[in-house]
Design a protein around this motif. Structure first.
Motif, short mmCIF file in Angstrom:
data_model
loop_
_atom_site.label_atom_id
_atom_site.label_comp_id
_atom_site.label_asym_id
_atom_site.label_seq_id
_atom_site.Cartn_x
_atom_site.Cartn_y
_atom_site.Cartn_z
N LYS A 197 0.85 -1.19 0.00
CA LYS A 197 0.00 0.00 0.00
C LYS A 197 0.89 1.24 0.00
CE LYS A 197 -4.31 -1.69 1.98
NZ LYS A 197 -5.07 -1.33 0.76
N ALA A 198 0.49 2.23 -0.78
CA ALA A 198 1.30 3.44 -0.92
C ALA A 198 0.39 4.66 -1.02
CB ALA A 198 2.19 3.34 -2.16
N GLU A 199 1.00 5.82 -0.83
CA GLU A 199 0.28 7.08 -1.02
C GLU A 199 1.23 8.08 -1.67
OE1 GLU A 199 -2.38 10.40 1.42
OE2 GLU A 199 -1.86 8.48 2.35
N ARG A 200 0.81 8.63 -2.81
CA ARG A 200 1.61 9.61 -3.53
C ARG A 200 1.22 11.01 -3.07
NH1 ARG A 200 -0.10 6.50 -9.07
NH2 ARG A 200 1.30 4.70 -8.83
N LEU A 201 2.22 11.85 -2.81
CA LEU A 201 1.97 13.21 -2.36
C LEU A 201 2.72 14.20 -3.25
CD1 LEU A 201 2.27 12.93 1.54
CD2 LEU A 201 0.21 12.81 0.14
N ARG A 202 2.09 15.35 -3.48
CA ARG A 202 2.73 16.49 -4.12
C ARG A 202 2.44 17.72 -3.26
NH1 ARG A 202 2.73 16.66 -10.59
NH2 ARG A 202 4.75 17.55 -10.05
N THR A 203 3.43 18.59 -3.09
CA THR A 203 3.23 19.81 -2.31
C THR A 203 3.68 21.02 -3.12
OG1 THR A 203 5.43 19.62 -1.28
CG2 THR A 203 3.58 18.60 -0.12
N TYR A 204 3.04 22.15 -2.88
CA TYR A 204 3.41 23.38 -3.58
C TYR A 204 2.85 24.56 -2.80
CZ TYR A 204 -1.36 22.82 -5.38
OH TYR A 204 -2.71 22.63 -5.47
N TRP A 205 3.42 25.74 -3.05
CA TRP A 205 2.83 26.94 -2.44
C TRP A 205 3.09 28.18 -3.27
CZ3 TRP A 205 5.38 31.29 -0.24
CH2 TRP A 205 6.77 31.22 -0.25
N GLN A 206 4.31 28.43 -3.70
CA GLN A 206 4.64 29.72 -4.30
C GLN A 206 4.36 29.70 -5.80
OE1 GLN A 206 8.77 31.01 -4.06
NE2 GLN A 206 8.08 32.99 -3.30
N ASN A 207 3.48 30.58 -6.26
CA ASN A 207 3.16 30.70 -7.67
C ASN A 207 2.53 29.43 -8.23
OD1 ASN A 207 4.68 31.01 -10.83
ND2 ASN A 207 3.26 32.52 -10.02
N GLY A 208 2.03 28.56 -7.34
CA GLY A 208 1.34 27.34 -7.77
C GLY A 208 2.21 26.39 -8.56
N GLN A 209 3.52 26.45 -8.38
CA GLN A 209 4.44 25.60 -9.15
C GLN A 209 4.53 24.22 -8.49
OE1 GLN A 209 6.40 26.27 -11.92
NE2 GLN A 209 6.11 28.46 -12.19
N ALA A 210 3.96 23.20 -9.15
CA ALA A 210 4.04 21.83 -8.65
C ALA A 210 5.31 21.19 -9.20
CB ALA A 210 2.80 21.04 -9.09
N ARG A 211 6.33 21.05 -8.35
CA ARG A 211 7.65 20.63 -8.83
C ARG A 211 8.19 19.41 -8.09
NH1 ARG A 211 11.46 25.80 -8.83
NH2 ARG A 211 12.71 24.43 -10.19
N ASN A 212 7.40 18.79 -7.23
CA ASN A 212 7.88 17.61 -6.53
C ASN A 212 6.84 16.49 -6.56
OD1 ASN A 212 5.95 18.14 -4.54
ND2 ASN A 212 7.40 19.13 -3.18
N TYR A 213 7.26 15.32 -6.11
CA TYR A 213 6.40 14.13 -6.13
C TYR A 213 7.09 13.08 -5.27
CZ TYR A 213 4.08 9.99 -8.27
OH TYR A 213 3.38 8.83 -8.52
N TYR A 214 6.32 12.40 -4.41
CA TYR A 214 6.92 11.32 -3.62
C TYR A 214 5.87 10.26 -3.35
CZ TYR A 214 9.87 8.92 -0.25
OH TYR A 214 10.63 7.97 0.39
N GLU A 215 6.25 9.01 -3.56
CA GLU A 215 5.36 7.90 -3.26
C GLU A 215 5.79 7.26 -1.95
OE1 GLU A 215 3.70 5.16 -6.32
OE2 GLU A 215 4.74 3.58 -5.17
N HIS A 216 5.00 7.49 -0.91
CA HIS A 216 5.26 6.88 0.39
C HIS A 216 4.77 5.43 0.35
CE1 HIS A 216 6.45 10.42 2.77
NE2 HIS A 216 5.62 11.09 1.99
N ARG A 217 5.65 4.50 0.64
CA ARG A 217 5.25 3.10 0.77
C ARG A 217 4.81 2.90 2.23
NH1 ARG A 217 7.95 0.57 -3.78
NH2 ARG A 217 7.35 1.99 -5.48
N ILE A 218 3.53 2.65 2.42
CA ILE A 218 2.93 2.65 3.76
C ILE A 218 3.06 1.29 4.44
CG2 ILE A 218 0.85 3.13 5.09
CD1 ILE A 218 2.00 5.56 3.63
N SER A 219 2.81 0.21 3.71
CA SER A 219 2.84 -1.12 4.32
C SER A 219 3.09 -2.16 3.25
CB SER A 219 1.53 -1.42 5.06
OG SER A 219 0.45 -1.48 4.13
N SER A 220 3.50 -3.35 3.71
CA SER A 220 3.80 -4.44 2.78
C SER A 220 3.60 -5.76 3.51
CB SER A 220 5.24 -4.33 2.29
OG SER A 220 5.61 -5.43 1.49
N TRP A 221 3.00 -6.74 2.83
CA TRP A 221 2.87 -8.07 3.42
C TRP A 221 2.93 -9.12 2.32
CZ3 TRP A 221 -0.96 -11.34 1.80
CH2 TRP A 221 -2.09 -10.77 1.19
#
Length: 396
Positions: free
Chosen positions: A314-338
């Motif tokens: 199970k994973a969750e992808r996140l993107r964050t931004y604030w200044q000038n609405g520029q979306a410039r990052n991306y990260y997939e958090h791996r939450i759990s595994s079985w």
């Protein structure tokens, strides 16, 4: 003995403390194998997409930020991530000068026990997102790297070798340490970015958090810390939640903040799909419009007939931004595994939920008592987009 060494010793002590209570920010705990685990989709498996940004107002329309994003698993606990931008300009697509907003290798893993979870990550390359493991409420207020590098100013983001260690005990106590060796054209040597003790706990319908120790300074340039503390108190629930932040660091003004988390609905899904944002300087609306996407290494969309489920990530992808609405990052958090994952003989099926606007976290170097106009004048407003994804592994 300096504070960082004390933190590492305390982490080892916490690691063997027996559990007396359970902290759970979500009511459902994902199924998880105990011991060390390194979430893995399989060698050469991953995803990619391309998107383009737009910015518009009553008398303005710009296309910008043409980007290609790729993520690929290389080995258990080892993956590659990249976000390539077509140029170094803020508000135009003119000129073709490819630039890595993000480009790094990451080795990471987790140790799960009856007492808590130890998380470790080492990233090597260029980064614009530091959160690891999954951010708590206070971390959502963290400053996002700015855009001065798109206007001929100083470089932004983080370049080098970034090490993060985090231990979350099931009492709600924990320790977090991150440090960077600046590299790849960035000077600064080796520095601790954060080293703090935290406590997180639910009390009925209220959620409480605090960080105490070396905390990140909010004004740019980022990558500095001061000793101090912050406190968060918010509501819990599955729909709208709200919370307040207070922070005081040495040599910094007191910061206050307010965070609103949204449920997934038609509005937040529409905003999340295109990273919609209202900007003040300059005034206008910003979006990052998806163009095309794909899967790498034979990841499937549908469960094959007569197949047996043998594992899951199970994973969750996140993107964050604030200044000038520029979306410039991306990260997939791996939450759990079985179960069985990553094997060459396994069929991987990816199930994605929609992107949605998950959180708006506003923070200002003024107290609420100074008045809304004063508070709003200097506030920063990180936004967070989220997409949950499940990778299922089948055998025939």
């Amino acid at each position: 003995m300096n504070f960082s060494i004390k933190m590492i010793i305390a982490l080892l002590v916490l690691f063997i403390i027996p559990s007396t209570n359970i902290y759970a920010e979500n009511s459902e705990t994902p199924r998880q194998d105990s011991g060390w685990y390194f979430p893995y989709l399989g060698q050469g498996k991953g995803t990619w997409d391309a998107s383009v940004g737009v910015f518009f107002w009553t008398d303005t329309f710009h296309t910008r930020n043409l980007q290609l994003r790729g993520d690929m698993d290389l080995a258990p606990g080892l993956r590659w991530h990249t976000v390539v931008r077509s140029n170094r300009e803020q508000d135009t697509l003119r000129g073709f000068h490819p630039h890595f907003d993000e480009n790094y290798l990451e080795g990471y893993g987790f140790h799960e026990s009856q007492n808590g979870t130890l998380s470790a990550s080492l990233r090597i390359g260029n980064m614009r997102y530091l959160h690891f493991p999954y951010p708590d409420s206070i971390a959502v207020f963290d400053q996002v790297p700015g855009i001065s590098d798109l206007t001929g100013g100083a470089k932004t983001g983080y370049s080098g070798e970034l090490l993060t260690l985090d231990y979350a005990h099931k009492t709600g106590l924990g320790l977090h340490v991150s440090g960077i060796n600046w590299d790849f054209g960035r000077e600064g040597g080796s520095k601790i970015l954060e080293d703090y003790v935290f406590y997180r706990q639910n009390f009925g319908k209220l959620h409480f958090e605090t960080h105490v120790g070396g905390l990140a300074v909010r004004p740019e340039p980022l990558g500095r810390k001061e000793n101090g503390y912050n406190v968060y108190l918010g509501t819990t629930g599955t729909r709208y939640t709200v919370g307040l932040l207070y922070e005081k660091l040495q040599h910094q003004p007191a910061y206050t903040g307010v965070m609103v988390s949204f449920p997934m609905n038609h509005t937040t899904k529409a905003m999340g799909k295109v990273a919609f944002d209202y900007d003040r300087t300059p005034e206008g609306f910003a979006m990052q419009i998806p163009l095309v996407s794909g899967r790498i290494g034979g990841i499937e969309r549908k469960v094959p007939e007569n197949a047996v489920l043998v594992g899951e990530v199970k994973a969750e992808r996140l993107r964050t931004y604030w200044q000038n609405g520029q979306a410039r990052n991306y990260y997939e958090h791996r939450i759990s595994s079985w179960g069985e994952t990553g094997g060459n003989d396994l069929i991987v099926v990816m199930k994605e939920e929609p992107w949605y606007l998950q959180t708006e976290a506003l923070v200002s170097p003024h107290k609420f008592s100074e008045g809304i106009k004063t508070w709003e004048r200097d506030r920063q407003g990180p936004a967070q987009l989220s997409q949950k994804v499940t990778y299922q592994f089948y055998k025939k």
